[in-house]
Design a protein around this motif. Structure first.
Motif, PDB file in Angstrom:
ATOM      1  N   UNK A  95       6.526  20.857 -31.560  1.00  0.00           N
ATOM      2  CA  UNK A  95       5.900  19.548 -31.710  1.00  0.00           C
ATOM      3  C   UNK A  95       4.619  19.518 -30.886  1.00  0.00           C
ATOM      4  N   UNK A  96       3.766  18.540 -31.196  1.00  0.00           N
ATOM      5  CA  UNK A  96       2.492  18.359 -30.491  1.00  0.00           C
ATOM      6  C   UNK A  96       2.666  17.213 -29.496  1.00  0.00           C
ATOM      7  N   UNK A  97       2.492  17.511 -28.198  1.00  0.00           N
ATOM      8  CA  UNK A  97       2.775  16.525 -27.152  1.00  0.00           C
ATOM      9  C   UNK A  97       1.571  16.379 -26.234  1.00  0.00           C
ATOM     10  N   UNK A  98       1.230  15.153 -25.899  1.00  0.00           N
ATOM     11  CA  UNK A  98       0.270  14.871 -24.837  1.00  0.00           C
ATOM     12  C   UNK A  98       0.932  13.940 -23.831  1.00  0.00           C
ATOM     13  N   UNK A  99       0.559  14.114 -22.554  1.00  0.00           N
ATOM     14  CA  UNK A  99       1.222  13.352 -21.501  1.00  0.00           C
ATOM     15  C   UNK A  99       0.231  13.060 -20.384  1.00  0.00           C
ATOM     16  N   UNK A 100       0.310  11.877 -19.815  1.00  0.00           N
ATOM     17  CA  UNK A 100      -0.440  11.544 -18.608  1.00  0.00           C
ATOM     18  C   UNK A 100       0.545  11.102 -17.544  1.00  0.00           C
ATOM     19  N   UNK A 101       0.308  11.611 -16.325  1.00  0.00           N
ATOM     20  CA  UNK A 101       1.111  11.232 -15.159  1.00  0.00           C
ATOM     21  C   UNK A 101       0.151  10.671 -14.131  1.00  0.00           C
ATOM     22  N   UNK A 102       0.337   9.417 -13.743  1.00  0.00           N
ATOM     23  CA  UNK A 102      -0.579   8.770 -12.810  1.00  0.00           C
ATOM     24  C   UNK A 102       0.204   8.070 -11.718  1.00  0.00           C
ATOM     25  N   UNK A 103      -0.312   8.206 -10.494  1.00  0.00           N
ATOM     26  CA  UNK A 103       0.364   7.569  -9.372  1.00  0.00           C
ATOM     27  C   UNK A 103      -0.421   7.798  -8.098  1.00  0.00           C
ATOM     28  N   UNK A 104       0.275   7.764  -6.973  1.00  0.00           N
ATOM     29  CA  UNK A 104      -0.359   8.071  -5.696  1.00  0.00           C
ATOM     30  C   UNK A 104       0.625   8.813  -4.820  1.00  0.00           C
ATOM     31  N   UNK A 105       0.102   9.385  -3.765  1.00  0.00           N
ATOM     32  CA  UNK A 105       0.928  10.215  -2.894  1.00  0.00           C
ATOM     33  C   UNK A 105       1.679   9.398  -1.865  1.00  0.00           C
ATOM     34  N   UNK A 106       1.522   8.106  -1.898  1.00  0.00           N
ATOM     35  CA  UNK A 106       2.220   7.256  -0.945  1.00  0.00           C
ATOM     36  C   UNK A 106       3.576   6.828  -1.464  1.00  0.00           C
ATOM     37  N   UNK A 107       4.204   5.897  -0.754  1.00  0.00           N
ATOM     38  CA  UNK A 107       5.503   5.400  -1.211  1.00  0.00           C
ATOM     39  C   UNK A 107       5.327   4.562  -2.466  1.00  0.00           C
ATOM     40  N   UNK A 108       6.434   4.345  -3.191  1.00  0.00           N
ATOM     41  CA  UNK A 108       6.361   3.502  -4.383  1.00  0.00           C
ATOM     42  C   UNK A 108       7.134   4.037  -5.558  1.00  0.00           C
ATOM     43  N   UNK A 109       7.825   5.166  -5.383  1.00  0.00           N
ATOM     44  CA  UNK A 109       8.698   5.627  -6.457  1.00  0.00           C
ATOM     45  C   UNK A 109       7.993   6.501  -7.460  1.00  0.00           C
ATOM     46  N   UNK A 110       8.429   6.402  -8.712  1.00  0.00           N
ATOM     47  CA  UNK A 110       7.935   7.279  -9.769  1.00  0.00           C
ATOM     48  C   UNK A 110       6.489   6.974 -10.114  1.00  0.00           C
ATOM     49  N   UNK A 111       5.767   7.979 -10.640  1.00  0.00           N
ATOM     50  CA  UNK A 111       4.433   7.724 -11.180  1.00  0.00           C
ATOM     51  C   UNK A 111       4.534   7.092 -12.559  1.00  0.00           C
ATOM     52  N   UNK A 112       3.412   6.593 -13.040  1.00  0.00           N
ATOM     53  CA  UNK A 112       3.364   6.101 -14.421  1.00  0.00           C
ATOM     54  C   UNK A 112       3.313   7.304 -15.357  1.00  0.00           C
ATOM     55  N   UNK A 113       4.180   7.286 -16.373  1.00  0.00           N
ATOM     56  CA  UNK A 113       4.253   8.397 -17.327  1.00  0.00           C
ATOM     57  C   UNK A 113       4.056   7.839 -18.734  1.00  0.00           C
ATOM     58  N   UNK A 114       3.106   8.420 -19.453  1.00  0.00           N
ATOM     59  CA  UNK A 114       2.877   8.046 -20.844  1.00  0.00           C
ATOM     60  C   UNK A 114       2.848   9.313 -21.686  1.00  0.00           C
ATOM     61  N   UNK A 115       3.671   9.342 -22.731  1.00  0.00           N
ATOM     62  CA  UNK A 115       3.812  10.537 -23.556  1.00  0.00           C
ATOM     63  C   UNK A 115       3.610  10.148 -25.026  1.00  0.00           C
ATOM     64  N   UNK A 116       2.871  10.988 -25.739  1.00  0.00           N
ATOM     65  CA  UNK A 116       2.724  10.829 -27.187  1.00  0.00           C
ATOM     66  C   UNK A 116       3.122  12.141 -27.854  1.00  0.00           C
TER      67      UNK A 116
END
Length: 814
Positions: free
Chosen positions: A306-327
């Motif tokens: 399959x053809x997949x694209x993904x972005x992972x965005x966040x920061x190195x500080x506290x706050x849990x998981x990064x934002x994940x967007x997958x198509x």
């Protein structure tokens, strides 16, 4: 041998001199380094410690000239770098067994150190941040941009030109942010170019990713995978942005295009990573994700890449998981789910863990959308405009399901244990909303229509077959309306409309409480074609399927078995064996225990028949208890229609007249609709008007001797009433008077359908015709037993037939 030209000899001498000079210089440098090792080590240490907020120690130093030729390379051993708070956290920033430094030769001769290359081998680099946010990278003092560059100590330039890592463990351990990045670097080579605004680095990497945990409580991405490929990185000092240009990176065996951006101007360093995988298998992609995601994705599979694209965005500080967007783009694939296999599968899928901004990057705020979903399930094509799944903690799925297919293909999908289709077409359009439990739709709320036309279907547990069937199912949010049903079984044609209130809720929670209300009409109904309802339900066989399937077939079987049916029939003609009735109406209540009969009314034999009661089903037998009322029914037709109720001596051929009757009687019929012999139990109160007894042998046998000149073949009577008590094979005839055209008679006793007949008959020899002119009923009653009276007894004969003889005991009593 030719002599070399003069210019060639001079050239060789010059080259040889240069080589000799270089060797002399390197030997001199070696002697210089050896002679001044202690001073040089101190100078290098001082140079490296100049901008450090901590300490750097070097165990030993050796010159390795040819490594950095034409410059000078120095090998440092046991290089240790610690920040000023090392004693508190005990995480050493750098511990290198081999630390090679290449310096500028000319600068070295002038007494200054200009570092051109650093190579680190057999080392550990540990970047640590404690739970309060302090990092051991604080050892590097931040450069004051407003301050002029220092030029002391000969203006040494400590900026790197090249660097390399070999066999290095690199760890980023952020306790505050719950992040852990750990890599075993097999090889890393880099070149640095500096400009006024920052620097540019070109890297070539080969490393094993041991952990890429953006949230250690969730687990690691790309765990234990080899990463190999080049990078081009730019850093802008003014903005603090580190930009990683998109390039191919092999993760395991799969090629990825990866780019990233890091904003170091922020306190906790914001990042955004872009990932593209133009052709990757589902399971290979799943293996790169954190366990909390991959454990769910592994319940599915796609056969082709399959053809997949993904972005992972966040920061190195506290706050849990990064934002994940997958198509993901899926084309002509085979999708395997926990409940089915979908062939020719196509869709565009989107995943986000930030469905509503500000609600956090959590499973609860995650969503999946599948656009233009098309596929084929068991050769049945279908499409769903948009599948929307929200809240992966407690998932809810919505969508609009469309399909049109040959209904015989349902057999493969749901099995043939309950319903078996042989032809017909189904057209489906359903909107649904459902919880997802173990990644299966659970208790969906369905609205829409299912239309079935020209179908041949068998209801297997009851062995009932229907042809040219049409059904329209209309689902509302709560109720199910079943419209325009046309069932044909043999010669019977039935039109039906039905309603089930609160259908979906009861279907999943309490099928035994489902009440299906039917309105049934038919121009012609042959009850013999529906005898399957009298038989014991055939237990559905459990069939092993090649693929995991839903429990639809089992659920439907349980629904048919446990649900209740309230049926209201209006039928023009009803046939059952020899029985024919018209204008039939009935209210039937079908449940797991049997059939309730109410308000049954038919026209039969010129009169009417009303029935209520119930039929209970136990094994192969059906026990019934009914109350009937007959009005003006042709008795000859009535006896014929019901096979003379099991009697052989008295049949429809012997009867004439119109019957009025009330019965309360029970009995047993088989699953073939046959009355079980000697099973009747109850009582019959009857009144026959304008009746006649025709060619009844028991009367003729007696009458031919006692009344030789009377018409015994046609005994008429205006009114005959009585009461019979039926107990199995025995029918008790309560005392009754028979006033006929040829004789009067008092009858009482027991008639047996097997043995034990014992009927007393008191028959006066007086001819009733002599009293035809008398109108006074009281006088007629007084005269009827005048004269000679024969006391007879009807009993069993040796040949099994009823014999009539004198009742000597009664005669003596008289």
């Amino acid at each position: 041998m030719e002599k070399l030209p003069r210019w060639s000899k001079i050239t060789l001498k010059i080259l040889g001199g240069l080589v000799a000079l270089i060797l002399i210089v390197f030997i001199a440098l070696g002697l210089y380094v050896n002679a001044n090792k202690k001073e040089l080590l101190g100078t290098i240490t001082k140079q490296l410690n100049k901008n450090l907020n901590g300490s750097l120690t070097i165990g030993n130093m050796e010159p390795t000239f040819f490594k950095g030729f034409p410059g000078v390379s120095i090998s440092l051993k046991n290089v240790v770098m610690k920040d000023s708070l090392w004693k508190n956290h005990h995480h050493t920033l750098l511990d290198a067994k081999d630390f090679d430094v290449s310096v500028n030769t000319m600068a070295l001769l002038t007494g200054t150190i200009e570092i051109k290359k650093i190579g680190i081998s057999n080392a550990t680099i540990y970047l640590f941040t404690d739970s309060n946010g302090y990092s051991n990278t604080a050892i590097f003092r931040k450069k004051d941009k407003k301050k002029e560059p220092e030029t002391d100590e000969g203006g040494s330039d400590a900026r790197l030109k090249k660097f390399s890592l070999n066999q290095v463990s690199f760890v980023v351990d952020n306790k505050k942010g719950h992040k852990l990045f750990q890599f075993d670097v097999d090889e890393l080579k880099g070149e640095m170019d500096y400009s006024f605004s920052g620097w540019e680095a070109k890297l070539k990497l080969k490393t094993m990713a041991r952990s890429l945990a953006f949230n250690t409580r969730r687990g690691s991405f790309i765990k234990d995978k080899m990463l190999e490929g080049p990078f081009k990185i730019n850093y802008n000092e003014d903005s603090g942005i580190i930009d990683v240009a998109e390039n191919q990176l092999n993760i395991g065996k799969d090629p990825f295009l990866i780019g990233a951006k890091f904003d170091t101007s922020k306190e906790n360093t914001d990042f955004k990573i872009n990932i593209k995988a133009p052709g990757i298998l589902w399971r290979d992609a799943s293996a790169l994700l954190a366990p909390n995601i991959s454990s769910k994705l592994n319940m599915f599979d796609l056969k082709a890449p399959i053809d997949v694209t993904c972005t992972i965005a966040g920061n190195m500080g506290p706050g849990g998981d990064p934002a994940i967007n997958v198509t993901a783009l899926v084309k002509d694939n085979v999708l395997t789910t926990p409940g089915a296999v979908i062939d020719s599968c196509n869709f565009r899928g989107v995943f986000t863990n930030n469905y509503l901004n500000g609600k956090g990057f959590t499973d609860e705020n995650s969503a999946i959308k599948l656009y233009q979903f098309k596929g084929s399930y068991s050769e049945m094509p279908f499409s769903i405009d948009t599948v929307f799944i929200h809240n992966l903690d407690k998932p809810i799925a919505t969508g609009v399901f469309r399909s049109k297919f040959e209904i015989s293909k349902l057999n493969k999908a749901i099995g043939e244990e309950t319903l078996k289709f042989t032809r017909g077409t189904a057209n489906v359009k359903l909107a649904y909303k459902a919880d997802i439990v173990a990644f299966k739709l659970s208790k969906p709320i369905v609205t829409g229509v299912v239309d079935i036309t020209n179908a041949d279907v068998s209801y297997v547990p009851r062995k009932l077959n229907f042809t040219n069937t049409a059904i329209s199912l209309n689902f509302t949010s709560n109720d199910l309306f079943i419209k325009n049903i046309r069932l044909q079984s043999g010669r019977s044609v039935v039109m039906m409309d039905g309603t089930i209130r609160n259908f979906l809720n009861l279907y999943y929670t309490a099928p035994e409480k489902i009440l299906l209300t039917w309105k049934v009409t038919s121009p012609e109904l042959h009850l013999g074609e529906f005898l399957g309802f009298l038989g014991t339900r055939k237990t559905a066989k459990k069939v092993k399927r090649q693929t995991k399937s839903t429990n639809f077939s089992q659920d439907m079987n349980e629904l048919f078995e446990k649900s209740m049916v309230d049926m209201h029939l209006r039928v023009a003609k009803v046939y059952y064996n020899k029985f024919l009735a018209t204008d039939a109406t009935a209210d039937l209540f079908l449940s797991e225990s049997g059939i309730g009969l109410k308000n049954i009314s038919v026209k039969h034999g010129g009169g009417s028949l009303k029935v209520d009661g119930n039929i209970s089903q136990k094994g192969k037998f059906n026990h019934f208890l009914i109350n009937t009322t007959l009005s003006n029914v042709d008795i000859k037709n009535f006896f014929y229609s019901f096979d003379n109720f099991g009697m052989t001596s008295l049949t429809s051929k012997n009867l004439k007249g119109y019957l009025y009757s009330k019965t309360k009687i029970g009995g047993t019929i088989t699953d073939q609709g046959r009355l079980v012999t000697n099973s009747l139990n109850g009582n019959v109160v009857f009144d026959v008007k304008r009746g006649a007894l025709l060619r009844f042998d028991p009367i003729k046998n007696v009458g031919k001797f006692a009344f030789p000149f009377r018409d015994l073949d046609n005994i008429t009577f205006e009114n005959l009433n009585g009461k019979f008590d039926i107990r199995g094979p025995r029918i008790t005839i309560n005392p009754m008077q028979i006033n006929s055209s040829i004789l009067n008679m008092d009858v009482a006793g027991v008639y047996s359908m097997s043995t034990g007949t014992n009927i007393e008959l008191d028959v006066p020899l007086r001819n009733p015709k002599k009293d035809e002119d008398i109108t006074d009923k009281k006088e007629i009653q007084e005269r009827r037993m005048k004269g000679i009276v024969l006391h007879l007894l009807a009993t069993d004969g040796e040949d099994g037939k009823i014999k009539i003889k004198l009742n000597r005991n009664r005669s003596k009593g008289k």
